[in-house]
Scaffold this active site. Structure first.
Site, PDB file in Angstrom:
ATOM      1  N   GLN A   4       1.196   8.475  -6.851  1.00 14.75           N
ATOM      2  CA  GLN A   4       2.231   7.877  -7.711  1.00 14.75           C
ATOM      3  C   GLN A   4       1.865   8.073  -9.190  1.00 14.75           C
ATOM      4  O   GLN A   4       0.735   8.466  -9.503  1.00 14.75           O
ATOM      5  CB  GLN A   4       2.352   6.380  -7.412  1.00 14.75           C
ATOM      6  N   ASP A   9      11.661   6.332  -5.125  1.00 14.56           N
ATOM      7  CA  ASP A   9      12.115   6.608  -3.757  1.00 14.56           C
ATOM      8  C   ASP A   9      13.512   7.216  -3.563  1.00 14.56           C
ATOM      9  O   ASP A   9      13.644   8.354  -3.199  1.00 14.56           O
ATOM     10  CB  ASP A   9      12.022   5.317  -2.931  1.00 14.56           C
ATOM     11  N   ARG A  58      18.603  -1.283  -0.418  1.00 13.59           N
ATOM     12  CA  ARG A  58      17.461  -0.474   0.015  1.00 13.59           C
ATOM     13  C   ARG A  58      17.908   0.949   0.379  1.00 13.59           C
ATOM     14  O   ARG A  58      19.102   1.204   0.547  1.00 13.59           O
ATOM     15  CB  ARG A  58      16.822  -1.129   1.265  1.00 13.59           C
ATOM     16  N   TRP A  77      16.632   2.452  -6.720  1.00 11.92           N
ATOM     17  CA  TRP A  77      16.446   3.336  -7.871  1.00 11.92           C
ATOM     18  C   TRP A  77      17.737   4.070  -8.240  1.00 11.92           C
ATOM     19  O   TRP A  77      17.717   5.025  -9.000  1.00 11.92           O
ATOM     20  CB  TRP A  77      15.326   4.349  -7.587  1.00 11.92           C
ATOM     21  N   GLU A  90      12.001  -7.538  -8.121  1.00 10.05           N
ATOM     22  CA  GLU A  90      11.562  -6.140  -8.108  1.00 10.05           C
ATOM     23  C   GLU A  90      12.465  -5.319  -9.034  1.00 10.05           C
ATOM     24  O   GLU A  90      11.992  -4.488  -9.798  1.00 10.05           O
ATOM     25  CB  GLU A  90      11.660  -5.648  -6.664  1.00 10.05           C
ATOM     26  N   GLN A 138       7.424 -10.202  -7.234  1.00 14.79           N
ATOM     27  CA  GLN A 138       6.876  -8.841  -7.260  1.00 14.79           C
ATOM     28  C   GLN A 138       5.741  -8.834  -8.295  1.00 14.79           C
ATOM     29  O   GLN A 138       5.946  -9.169  -9.471  1.00 14.79           O
ATOM     30  CB  GLN A 138       7.995  -7.870  -7.644  1.00 14.79           C
TER      31      GLN A 138
END
Ligand code: 2M8
Length: 451
Positions: free
Chosen positions: A115, A178, A212, A372, A415, A430
């Site tokens: 990452q 992601d 998600r 994202w 998050e 988070q």
């Protein structure tokens, strides 16, 4: 937006409680249920948060992560540290990194990808915050860690950039953002033989699937892991045969900023002349690589799909790579600042806060609740804030900080956040969100002292 001193004090307590609550003893869960293990770039941000509470605990976070560094220099994206009472999918069995001679020996268990390298920024913050009386001890630990971080950067500058282009090649959407629409075309090109049967667990923590990645995404994510495993996580073979290779401008920009941070720490770390020269070389090459991806017509930087030989031209946060890399080019800076506050990004009329969405509302693939693909991510806002501040745009930086804290004042430490309503999405508590909150809050003191 400015946040009152009272709200700031409450937020500080709440953010510290999130880190303490997720502290598993020497390492920190990325989130209490959704992400129970140690994640790489989460850990770096988390170390920045710990640095405000206990610098020794902060450096331990990084030491623990780097204990799982591969022989290649790669820092794995997840170190599986939680026990079976904290289930996560896909776990170590799916990755089976024992097929690679470069993977760390048991009992350490990791994934086989990486990452963005935020770690050097964390090391820099830790040193900045180390009280005088702790300096000798922290300096000794920093000196031990530093060559490992240089080695990590060397892996990215060589194995992940065999073309010496200055741009890092990513192998998997899980190497940062992601389900970003940046990967859609590349994923559509892949013909997926059905990955082995699997059961997703992310729905346990986030029951609303619209927040998600889809099952279509997961099929591809998992199939790609199967391919990486087939190539024994060998970079040379992956480069020759594997179908998903992307020159990621955001990842590359973080590496530029991280190389600058390591150079800044070179004296403290007692870095060799050779290490300094290498770091300076990677830094220059990274800047040049990003400059080559800048499109003056759009004002954005474009990723590049190596396999397809095609630019990826989308309006996403990643296009601001020159700002994240703190470009010295005045033309690029001006163009990016204009675009940042245009109706396509922070200047969009409907936004709750003037914060950079992960994908522009002007993109057809924009989805305001989906991960994202649209939401605002506090850690991305933090990276932008730091860059703006270091580039001298302190008013714009202050506005990012103020709006971000306004968004975080619900105390959920989400998050990510819906850009139009400002509501929390994904996991709560988070860790990296709490960590950057602590850093923002402390920066008010720094401003007060220096100003
Ligand atoms: C997200 O990714 C993980 C897989 O690594 C997941 O969805 O299960 C991403 O946002 C990633 O960037 C982040 O590091 C991780 C933990 O916060 O979650």
């Amino acid at each position: 937006m400015s946040v009152s001193a009272g709200t700031r004090a409450t937020l500080r307590e709440q953010a510290a409680a999130v880190l303490h609550g997720n502290d598993a003893g020497g390492w920190t869960r990325a989130a209490p249920v959704l992400y129970p293990h140690q994640w790489s770039w989460d850990s770096a941000f988390i170390a920045i948060g710990w640095a405000h509470l206990d610098v020794s605990r902060a450096i331990t976070e990084l030491e623990q992560l780097f204990a799982a560094q591969w022989a290649t220099g790669m820092v794995p994206h997840v170190v599986f540290r939680a026990g079976p009472e904290h289930p996560y999918f896909p776990g170590p069995e799916w990755w089976d990194t024992s097929v690679s001679p470069a993977a760390p020996a048991a009992p350490l268990r990791t994934t086989g990808i990486c990452q963005p390298p935020v770690h050097a920024l964390a090391l820099q913050r830790i040193w900045q915050l180390t009280p005088r009386e702790q300096r000798p001890a922290i300096r000794a630990r920093l000196q031990a860690l530093y060559p490992r971080v240089v080695n990590w950067h060397r892996y990215l500058a060589t194995q992940r950039d065999p073309e010496a282009s200055g741009l890092v090649t990513t192998y998997h959407p899980w190497e940062g953002t992601d389900n970003s629409p940046r990967w859609d075309r590349a994923l559509e090109r892949i013909t997926v033989a059905r990955p082995g049967p699997y059961t997703r667990l992310d729905g346990n923590a986030v029951p609303d699937p619209s927040q998600r990645p889809t099952n279509w995404d997961y099929d591809r994510f998992l199939w790609l892991v199967e391919q990486l495993r087939k190539y024994r996580y060998d970079d040379a073979r992956i480069y020759r045969e594997y179908p998903f290779l992307i020159k990621d401008v955001f990842f590359s920009a973080v590496l530029v900023a991280a190389n600058a941070a390591l150079l800044d720490l070179a004296d403290v770390a007692g870095a060799s002349g050779e290490a300094r020269e290498q770091l300076a070389g990677w830094l220059d090459r990274g800047r040049a690589g990003l400059a080559g991806r800048f499109d003056p017509r759009t004002g954005l930087c474009a990723d590049y799909d190596v396999r397809a030989g095609a630019d990826i031209r989308l309006k996403t946060f990643a296009g601001f790579a020159p700002l994240f890399a703190r470009t010295a080019d005045p033309g690029q800076r001006a163009a990016q600042l204009r675009l940042l506050d245009s109706a396509d990004f922070c200047g969009h009329q409907g936004l709750r806060w003037r914060l950079l969405p992960s994908t522009s509302p002007a993109e057809p693939s924009f989805e305001p609740r989906n991960y994202w693909r649209g939401p605002v991510w506090p850690v991305i806002s933090w990276l932008l804030w730091q860059s703006l501040d270091l580039l001298g745009y302190s008013d714009r930086a202050d506005a990012v900080r103020g709006d971000s804290l306004g968004q975080l004042a619900d105390g959920e430490f989400g998050e990510y956040y819906e850009p139009f309503t400002g509501k929390q999405l994904g996991s709560t508590r988070q860790s990296w969100t709490a960590a950057v909150t602590l850093d923002w809050l402390a920066s008010y003191q720094r401003t007060a002292v220096s100003g």
